[in-house]
Design an enzyme around this catalytic site. Structure first.
Site, PDB file in Angstrom:
ATOM      1  N   GLY A 180      53.437  48.942  37.759  1.00 19.07           N
ATOM      2  CA  GLY A 180      51.997  49.132  37.622  1.00 19.07           C
ATOM      3  C   GLY A 180      51.385  49.621  38.914  1.00 19.07           C
ATOM      4  O   GLY A 180      51.885  49.335  40.009  1.00 19.07           O
ATOM      5  N   GLU A 181      50.310  50.390  38.785  1.00 21.22           N
ATOM      6  CA  GLU A 181      49.581  50.889  39.945  1.00 21.22           C
ATOM      7  C   GLU A 181      48.097  50.722  39.695  1.00 21.22           C
ATOM      8  O   GLU A 181      47.600  51.102  38.633  1.00 21.22           O
ATOM      9  CB  GLU A 181      49.899  52.366  40.197  1.00 21.22           C
ATOM     10  CG  GLU A 181      51.361  52.629  40.520  1.00 21.22           C
ATOM     11  CD  GLU A 181      51.622  54.098  40.820  1.00 21.22           C
ATOM     12  OE1 GLU A 181      50.810  54.680  41.567  1.00 21.22           O
ATOM     13  OE2 GLU A 181      52.617  54.641  40.326  1.00 21.22           O
ATOM     14  N   GLY A 182      47.396  50.143  40.664  1.00 23.33           N
ATOM     15  CA  GLY A 182      45.959  49.929  40.536  1.00 23.33           C
ATOM     16  C   GLY A 182      45.211  50.571  41.681  1.00 23.33           C
ATOM     17  O   GLY A 182      45.781  51.304  42.505  1.00 23.33           O
ATOM     18  N   GLY A 183      43.913  50.296  41.720  1.00 25.79           N
ATOM     19  CA  GLY A 183      43.088  50.893  42.751  1.00 25.79           C
ATOM     20  C   GLY A 183      43.422  50.432  44.146  1.00 25.79           C
ATOM     21  O   GLY A 183      43.189  51.153  45.121  1.00 25.79           O
ATOM     22  N   TYR A 184      43.980  49.217  44.280  1.00 24.93           N
ATOM     23  CA  TYR A 184      44.202  48.676  45.610  1.00 24.93           C
ATOM     24  C   TYR A 184      45.658  48.342  45.896  1.00 24.93           C
ATOM     25  O   TYR A 184      45.965  47.744  46.916  1.00 24.93           O
ATOM     26  CB  TYR A 184      43.367  47.397  45.799  1.00 24.93           C
ATOM     27  CG  TYR A 184      41.888  47.655  45.742  1.00 24.93           C
ATOM     28  CD1 TYR A 184      41.318  48.672  46.473  1.00 24.93           C
ATOM     29  CD2 TYR A 184      41.066  46.893  44.925  1.00 24.93           C
ATOM     30  CE1 TYR A 184      39.966  48.921  46.418  1.00 24.93           C
ATOM     31  CE2 TYR A 184      39.701  47.134  44.862  1.00 24.93           C
ATOM     32  CZ  TYR A 184      39.160  48.148  45.615  1.00 24.93           C
ATOM     33  OH  TYR A 184      37.815  48.401  45.555  1.00 24.93           O
TER      34      TYR A 184
ATOM     35  N   VAL B  86      52.379  47.400  42.018  1.00 23.74           N
ATOM     36  CA  VAL B  86      53.087  46.204  41.580  1.00 23.74           C
ATOM     37  C   VAL B  86      54.545  46.564  41.290  1.00 23.74           C
ATOM     38  O   VAL B  86      54.823  47.536  40.575  1.00 23.74           O
ATOM     39  CB  VAL B  86      52.440  45.592  40.317  1.00 23.74           C
ATOM     40  CG1 VAL B  86      53.164  44.313  39.917  1.00 23.74           C
ATOM     41  CG2 VAL B  86      50.961  45.311  40.569  1.00 23.74           C
TER      42      VAL B  86
ATOM     43  N   ASP C 232      36.682  42.284  36.357  1.00 21.92           N
ATOM     44  CA  ASP C 232      37.417  43.493  35.986  1.00 21.92           C
ATOM     45  C   ASP C 232      38.256  43.250  34.731  1.00 21.92           C
ATOM     46  O   ASP C 232      39.453  43.545  34.696  1.00 21.92           O
ATOM     47  CB  ASP C 232      38.307  43.962  37.144  1.00 21.92           C
ATOM     48  CG  ASP C 232      38.728  45.418  36.995  1.00 21.92           C
ATOM     49  OD1 ASP C 232      38.074  46.143  36.227  1.00 21.92           O
ATOM     50  OD2 ASP C 232      39.700  45.833  37.649  1.00 21.92           O
TER      51      ASP C 232
END
Length: 442
Positions: free
Chosen positions: A162-166, A169, A282
């Site tokens: 997973g990849e998020g804004g900050y 993972v 969120d």
């Protein structure tokens, strides 16, 4: 031999003459036209090759999940919903940054200290561990950078889940054989990474609930900030709602309601079972992880805020994800648990309809899920909004109950929205919302 004495032209001479002869195309010679055509063909071939390669790289970046499920691979998701990251001015004067940070973190720090008689073995601010202390303390374990590098095979791209804004993972395997999820916070913005790190530790450090992802420990070395979570092995809700699952979704109506109720219970615990309460800020389908039995786990507390008993709201900059953010929070920056309730209402619509909150590929009147949903309900077309991938239609009473919960959650008046505990009861109670009809019948 010819009597006229004329020379018979050789084949090479004839070909050379044709190539050097002028054509009707801009009076260019034939060999120049052929060269232009060959160059054009090569250019088009190169462009097609680059487009295909870019498409493959894009798909590979958007999802690298390799976990298998009994019904097949976890579906890929090509849609990306933009996150709100830009700060907006607060409607009222705010204290200096240092004072504001101290005020926001005061309650959380006090609670953590009360929960642990002794201080943790790590200096969270400076990323240093005190010598002579144990690696394990009340709410989690301290991991060295080398341990997590080994667990994730050097933070290999193949282990990205997973990849998020900050942050990114990774799936990791510890020395004892346990599988974990390692969230590596981006250090290109040290201040934001440090803030998110402290928020997640304070918000869910000691929280244990079956519908919340558990925090196992963390790593703080130099500029590196990492969080270690329990690993949930069936992807997230966004993948199962919007990924390629075939003509029939494995998410039946009963499974979808199970996910909705479990998510509501997790949020109810954050809002009503903790002191100070935690506002997630969120809530969205990609932050709802699923296990093999379709039990939901709320994850990613990087934007969470702590709200003390004496505060009805906290004023902060607007952050979240487009389509899920409540109108009053987006316009004023005033945040409380009602903002999470609105986001949950949008999430429930997404579960029922299979549509994204914002979808620019749809017609103008259907791009915004909330507006389209309200219009369909007001036109008495509620049965038409159901996800077409649901093979078995739900009972009419169950569908009407879920639709009514959606409408109550997205009420523009934040004070009229129900609490998360009430939402759990609404979704579980068989007689809701038909109590008046039942009483009159009796």
């Amino acid at each position: 031999m010819s009597d006229s004495g004329d020379e018979i032209p050789s084949p090479n001479t004839s070909l050379s003459h044709k190539l050097t002869s002028k054509t009707e195309l801009l009076n260019l010679k034939l060999y120049v036209v052929i060269a232009i055509l060959l160059a054009g063909v090569l250019a088009v071939s190169l462009l097609v090759f680059l487009c295909v390669r870019a498409h493959r790289v894009s798909r590979r970046r958007k999802s690298r999940i390799r976990v298998k499920h009994s019904s097949g691979s976890i579906p890929l998701v090509s849609k990306e919903i933009a996150e709100i990251k830009e700060p907006r001015p607060d409607p009222s004067p705010s204290p200096p940054p240092a004072a504001a940070a101290a005020a926001e973190g005061k309650i959380g720090n006090q609670k953590l200290k009360e929960a642990r008689p002794t201080e943790p073995t790590v200096d969270v601010e400076n990323g240093k561990r005190r010598s002579g202390e144990s690696d394990v303390f009340g709410w989690g374990r301290w991991y060295s950078l080398r341990e997590l590098e080994t667990a994730t095979r050097g933070f290999s791209p193949e282990n990205v889940i997973g990849e998020g804004g900050y942050g990114v993972v990774y799936r990791g395997s510890l020395q004892d054989g346990s599988v974990v999820a390692v969230k590596n916070l981006l250090n290109n913005n040290r201040g934001q990474a440090q803030t998110e790190f402290k928020v997640e530790v304070e918000a869910i450090g000691k929280v244990k609930h079956k519908n919340l992802v558990g925090l196992i420990g963390y790593c703080a070395e130099g500029a590196q900030r990492m969080l270690v979570y329990e690993y949930i092995d069936n992807g997230n809700l966004e993948q199962w709602l919007h990924g390629d699952v075939g003509p029939v979704s494995p998410l039946t109506w009963d499974i979808r309601m199970k996910i909705a109720i479990g998510t509501a219970k997790g949020l109810a615990y954050l809002h009503e079972g903790l002191e100070p309460k935690v506002v997630h800020r969120d809530i969205k389908s990609s932050n709802i992880l699923l296990d093999r039995k379709w039990n939901p786990r709320v994850s990613d507390f990087g934007l969470a805020k702590l709200l003390g008993p004496e505060s009805s709201y906290v004023t902060t900059r607007v952050m979240g994800t487009f389509g899920y953010v409540s109108p009053e929070y987006a316009s004023t920056g005033m945040l409380n648990e009602g903002s999470d309730v609105y986001s949950f209402g949008v999430l429930l619509m997404e579960i029922i309809t299979g549509r994204s909150p914002i979808d620019y590929s749809r017609p103008a009147g259907e791009m915004n899920l909330v507006d389209w949903f309200k219009g369909m309900i007001s036109s008495r077309r509620g049965e038409e909004i159901l996800d077409p991938l649901i093979e078995v239609q739900p009972p009419p009473r169950s569908l009407k109950r879920a639709l009514l919960v959606c409408l109550r959650c997205i009420d523009l008046d934040v004070h009229k929205r129900p609490k998360m505990g009430q939402i759990v009861h609404m979704l579980e109670a068989e007689d809701f919302p038909f109590r008046s009809e039942t009483r009159s019948a009796r």
